[in-house]
Design a protein around this motif. Structure first.
Motif, PDB file in Angstrom:
ATOM      1  N   LEU A  13       0.906  -1.051  -0.018  1.00 39.17           N
ATOM      2  CA  LEU A  13      -0.249   0.018   0.006  1.00 39.17           C
ATOM      3  C   LEU A  13       0.777   1.426   0.122  1.00 39.17           C
ATOM      4  CD1 LEU A  13      -2.963  -0.950   2.406  1.00 39.17           C
ATOM      5  CD2 LEU A  13      -3.036  -0.466   0.023  1.00 39.17           C
ATOM      6  N   MET A  14       1.895   1.312   0.656  1.00 33.88           N
ATOM      7  CA  MET A  14       3.004   2.313   0.659  1.00 33.88           C
ATOM      8  C   MET A  14       3.361   2.575  -0.625  1.00 33.88           C
ATOM      9  SD  MET A  14       4.588   1.892   4.465  1.00 33.88           S
ATOM     10  CE  MET A  14       5.751   3.483   4.377  1.00 33.88           C
ATOM     11  N   ILE A  15       3.600   1.469  -1.429  1.00 33.40           N
ATOM     12  CA  ILE A  15       4.299   1.750  -2.712  1.00 33.40           C
ATOM     13  C   ILE A  15       3.040   2.420  -3.586  1.00 33.40           C
ATOM     14  CG2 ILE A  15       5.109   0.491  -4.788  1.00 33.40           C
ATOM     15  CD1 ILE A  15       6.202  -1.448  -2.868  1.00 33.40           C
ATOM     16  N   GLY A  16       1.996   1.954  -3.358  1.00 37.16           N
ATOM     17  CA  GLY A  16       1.050   2.760  -4.214  1.00 37.16           C
ATOM     18  C   GLY A  16       0.635   3.909  -3.868  1.00 37.16           C
ATOM     19  N   GLY A  17       0.824   4.347  -2.674  1.00 36.49           N
ATOM     20  CA  GLY A  17       0.677   5.902  -2.017  1.00 36.49           C
ATOM     21  C   GLY A  17       1.777   6.544  -2.627  1.00 36.49           C
ATOM     22  N   LEU A  18       2.855   6.088  -2.921  1.00 36.79           N
ATOM     23  CA  LEU A  18       3.986   6.732  -3.399  1.00 36.79           C
ATOM     24  C   LEU A  18       3.989   6.889  -4.819  1.00 36.79           C
ATOM     25  CD1 LEU A  18       6.769   7.998  -3.097  1.00 36.79           C
ATOM     26  CD2 LEU A  18       7.795   5.685  -3.717  1.00 36.79           C
ATOM     27  N   LYS A  60      -4.512   2.352 -14.317  1.00 40.79           N
ATOM     28  CA  LYS A  60      -3.293   2.180 -13.511  1.00 40.79           C
ATOM     29  C   LYS A  60      -3.478   2.992 -12.085  1.00 40.79           C
ATOM     30  CE  LYS A  60       0.337   3.610 -15.553  1.00 40.79           C
ATOM     31  NZ  LYS A  60       1.630   3.742 -16.230  1.00 40.79           N
ATOM     32  N   THR A  61      -3.975   4.152 -12.302  1.00 38.21           N
ATOM     33  CA  THR A  61      -4.303   5.055 -11.105  1.00 38.21           C
ATOM     34  C   THR A  61      -5.369   4.320 -10.554  1.00 38.21           C
ATOM     35  OG1 THR A  61      -3.448   7.043 -12.278  1.00 38.21           O
ATOM     36  CG2 THR A  61      -4.994   7.548 -10.308  1.00 38.21           C
ATOM     37  N   ASP A  62      -6.396   4.037 -10.987  1.00 35.73           N
ATOM     38  CA  ASP A  62      -7.761   3.484 -10.219  1.00 35.73           C
ATOM     39  C   ASP A  62      -7.062   2.097  -9.459  1.00 35.73           C
ATOM     40  OD1 ASP A  62     -10.641   2.672 -10.242  1.00 35.73           O
ATOM     41  OD2 ASP A  62      -9.567   0.829 -10.745  1.00 35.73           O
ATOM     42  N   PHE A  63      -6.274   1.294  -9.940  1.00 29.80           N
ATOM     43  CA  PHE A  63      -5.606   0.301  -9.346  1.00 29.80           C
ATOM     44  C   PHE A  63      -5.024   0.646  -8.044  1.00 29.80           C
ATOM     45  CE2 PHE A  63      -2.559  -2.860  -8.205  1.00 29.80           C
ATOM     46  CZ  PHE A  63      -3.161  -4.007  -8.595  1.00 29.80           C
ATOM     47  N   ILE A  64      -4.618   1.692  -7.898  1.00 29.38           N
ATOM     48  CA  ILE A  64      -3.851   2.081  -6.515  1.00 29.38           C
ATOM     49  C   ILE A  64      -5.215   2.597  -5.501  1.00 29.38           C
ATOM     50  CG2 ILE A  64      -2.336   3.735  -5.379  1.00 29.38           C
ATOM     51  CD1 ILE A  64      -1.014   1.673  -7.312  1.00 29.38           C
ATOM     52  N   MET A  93      -5.067  13.063  -5.123  1.00 33.14           N
ATOM     53  CA  MET A  93      -4.126  12.033  -5.267  1.00 33.14           C
ATOM     54  C   MET A  93      -2.689  12.172  -4.348  1.00 33.14           C
ATOM     55  SD  MET A  93      -4.099  12.059  -9.475  1.00 33.14           S
ATOM     56  CE  MET A  93      -2.852  10.571  -9.636  1.00 33.14           C
ATOM     57  N   ILE A  94      -2.525  13.480  -4.108  1.00 33.71           N
ATOM     58  CA  ILE A  94      -1.411  13.719  -3.284  1.00 33.71           C
ATOM     59  C   ILE A  94      -1.760  13.537  -1.872  1.00 33.71           C
ATOM     60  CG2 ILE A  94       0.302  15.729  -2.490  1.00 33.71           C
ATOM     61  CD1 ILE A  94      -0.224  16.801  -5.266  1.00 33.71           C
ATOM     62  N   TRP A  95      -2.844  13.974  -1.521  1.00 33.31           N
ATOM     63  CA  TRP A  95      -3.126  13.799   0.071  1.00 33.31           C
ATOM     64  C   TRP A  95      -3.635  12.476   0.453  1.00 33.31           C
ATOM     65  CZ3 TRP A  95      -7.676  16.821  -1.342  1.00 33.31           C
ATOM     66  CH2 TRP A  95      -8.923  16.220  -1.099  1.00 33.31           C
ATOM     67  N   VAL A  96      -4.076  11.873  -0.508  1.00 37.20           N
ATOM     68  CA  VAL A  96      -4.379  10.302  -0.317  1.00 37.20           C
ATOM     69  C   VAL A  96      -2.956   9.560  -0.297  1.00 37.20           C
ATOM     70  CG1 VAL A  96      -5.475   8.091  -1.145  1.00 37.20           C
ATOM     71  CG2 VAL A  96      -6.866  10.314  -0.986  1.00 37.20           C
ATOM     72  N   GLY A  97      -2.200   9.596  -1.236  1.00 40.85           N
ATOM     73  CA  GLY A  97      -0.924   8.989  -1.242  1.00 40.85           C
ATOM     74  C   GLY A  97      -0.046   9.320   0.014  1.00 40.85           C
ATOM     75  N   GLY A  98       0.057  10.672   0.312  1.00 44.20           N
ATOM     76  CA  GLY A  98       0.600  11.158   1.561  1.00 44.20           C
ATOM     77  C   GLY A  98       0.244  10.363   3.023  1.00 44.20           C
ATOM     78  N   LEU A 121       4.118   4.389   7.818  1.00 43.52           N
ATOM     79  CA  LEU A 121       5.326   4.665   8.736  1.00 43.52           C
ATOM     80  C   LEU A 121       4.841   4.528   9.950  1.00 43.52           C
ATOM     81  CD1 LEU A 121       6.769   7.916   6.995  1.00 43.52           C
ATOM     82  CD2 LEU A 121       7.789   5.412   6.624  1.00 43.52           C
ATOM     83  N   GLU A 122       3.777   4.737  10.346  1.00 41.77           N
ATOM     84  CA  GLU A 122       3.163   4.717  11.763  1.00 41.77           C
ATOM     85  C   GLU A 122       3.114   3.204  12.043  1.00 41.77           C
ATOM     86  OE1 GLU A 122      -0.199   6.606  14.567  1.00 41.77           O
ATOM     87  OE2 GLU A 122      -0.830   6.262  12.598  1.00 41.77           O
ATOM     88  N   ALA A 123       2.906   2.561  11.112  1.00 39.96           N
ATOM     89  CA  ALA A 123       2.593   0.785  11.456  1.00 39.96           C
ATOM     90  C   ALA A 123       4.160   0.269  11.568  1.00 39.96           C
ATOM     91  CB  ALA A 123       2.040   0.281  10.178  1.00 39.96           C
ATOM     92  N   TYR A 124       5.217   1.039  11.030  1.00 42.65           N
ATOM     93  CA  TYR A 124       6.433   0.469  11.321  1.00 42.65           C
ATOM     94  C   TYR A 124       7.063   1.157  12.424  1.00 42.65           C
ATOM     95  CZ  TYR A 124       6.227  -2.173   7.276  1.00 42.65           C
ATOM     96  OH  TYR A 124       5.710  -3.293   6.150  1.00 42.65           O
ATOM     97  N   GLY A 125       6.489   1.717  13.383  1.00 46.52           N
ATOM     98  CA  GLY A 125       6.898   2.453  14.636  1.00 46.52           C
ATOM     99  C   GLY A 125       7.415   3.853  14.364  1.00 46.52           C
ATOM    100  N   ILE A 126       7.272   4.406  13.098  1.00 42.42           N
ATOM    101  CA  ILE A 126       7.759   5.895  12.854  1.00 42.42           C
ATOM    102  C   ILE A 126       6.310   6.747  12.990  1.00 42.42           C
ATOM    103  CG2 ILE A 126       8.868   7.503  11.288  1.00 42.42           C
ATOM    104  CD1 ILE A 126      10.173   4.844  10.061  1.00 42.42           C
ATOM    105  N   GLY A 127       6.033   6.914  14.025  1.00 39.55           N
ATOM    106  CA  GLY A 127       4.626   7.730  14.394  1.00 39.55           C
ATOM    107  C   GLY A 127       4.912   9.070  14.471  1.00 39.55           C
TER     108      GLY A 127
END
Length: 339
Positions: free
Chosen positions: A98-103, A149-153, A245-250, A257-263
């Motif tokens: 999901l993070m790759i998709g957000g990027l 492609k955008t819809d996929f994300i 697109m920018i705020w959803v991706g961000g 990042l929060e899920a990996y402890g970078i909150g």
């Protein structure tokens, strides 16, 4: 004989009641899960109309139909089974994907802003990524492919939110809820998009009403308003779509990042939203959302700005190199076959 038949009918009636209750439960769960994905649905609806900009009116609905069909394939044939399999065998892989998709969403959105601010540099960047065709059908195909492609994300985010909202149960129930949500959201989004892009045609038809009555004058006024206002509305919608697109991706990146402890980023954005809401209690909910969306947007802009040179100088050359290997492998396979 008659007693046995009555018993059988009773059993069938009982099974029918259970099935009906199950369907009601699935419908209720699908509605709740779909409501939680409403934010991404709005973003999807805002993004899509820009893909038909510049095409003739006769091509608008066919293009939307192609994108809608691609969206259904994304949700039902790829993302639904992938979500179920990943949640079963590798749930830890969902967040990084999901993070790759957000990027990618950040990259797409910031690239649109880049094209607006520095059009020549943006054109050079796009030319370096892929050759631009001037053939009308090729341009249409490229637009449709880009939209799918955008819809996929966005669809991946919708399906992930839906899966997270579905209570644990049988895989069949989860699959059915995901399918109901995916189908319903696709019809809602692309039905709405079709209405939006054809609103100017409806306005033109109403503006040509010749009835001399007050109702005729009212319809002509609405028609003229639609014809005059829709181009501006579509421009605003395009801006909203790019921002979305920018705020959803961000937001996806921040939550990942929060899920990996970078909150830190998530807490900073949340605290800023809460502080703004407490400062102006009258508009607390609206201001909290605006501040949090802006915070996610800032993260999205930074991520997109990093992704543009990475795509141009690393990803694109690597992709071209990998594609160049395919003909070579085919030739080697043919040569081996002749031997």
């Amino acid at each position: 004989m008659s007693v046995g038949l009555i018993a059988l009918l009773d059993d069938i009636a009982a099974l029918a009641k259970v099935a009906a209750a199950s369907l009601d439960d699935i419908a209720g769960q699908a509605a709740k899960a779909g409501a939680k994905a409403a934010g991404v649905v709005i973003d999807d609806a805002a993004v899509t109309p820009r893909y038909v900009t510049g095409f003739s009116a006769a091509r608008e609905l066919p293009i939307i139909g192609k994108i809608a069909l691609g969206s259904l394939k994304n949700k039902l044939l790829i993302l639904l089974p992938a979500a179920l399999i990943l949640s079963l065998v590798a749930p830890q892989a969902i967040t990084p994907l999901l993070m790759i998709g957000g990027l990618y969403l950040c990259y797409e959105g910031v690239e649109k802003v880049y094209a607006l601010v520095l059009p020549h540099a943006a054109h050079a960047h796009e030319s370096a990524l892929e050759t631009t065709s001037l053939d009308a059908k090729s341009v249409e195909d490229e637009k449709v492919a880009g939209a799918i492609k955008t819809d996929f994300i966005l669809s991946a985010e919708i399906m992930a939110i839906t899966l997270a909202a579905v209570p644990s149960g049988s895989m069949f129930t989860q699959a059915l809820i995901l399918a109901v949500v995916g189908l319903g959201i696709t019809v809602l989004v692309y039905g709405g998009v079709a209405l939006i892009v054809k609103a100017d045609d409806l306005g033109l038809m109403l503006a040509r009403v010749r009835t001399a009555s007050a109702m005729g004058a009212f319809l002509r006024a609405i028609g003229k308003g639609l014809v005059t206002g829709m181009p501006y509305f579509l421009k605003v919608l395009g801006i909203v779509g790019t921002a979305a697109m920018i705020w959803v991706g961000g937001g996806i990146i921040v939550h990942g990042l929060e899920a990996y402890g970078i909150g830190g980023p998530a807490h900073l954005i949340h605290d800023a939203g809460e502080a703004t809401a407490h400062a102006i209690p009258v508009l607390a909910s609206v201001l909290r959302w605006i501040v949090e969306a802006a915070g996610a947007g800032i993260v999205g802009i930074v991520a997109g700005l990093i992704a543009i040179p990475v795509a141009g100088y690393a990803v694109s050359p690597l992709w071209r190199y990998l594609k160049s290997l395919l003909p070579r492998r085919r030739k080697e396979a043919l040569a081996d076959g002749k031997k």
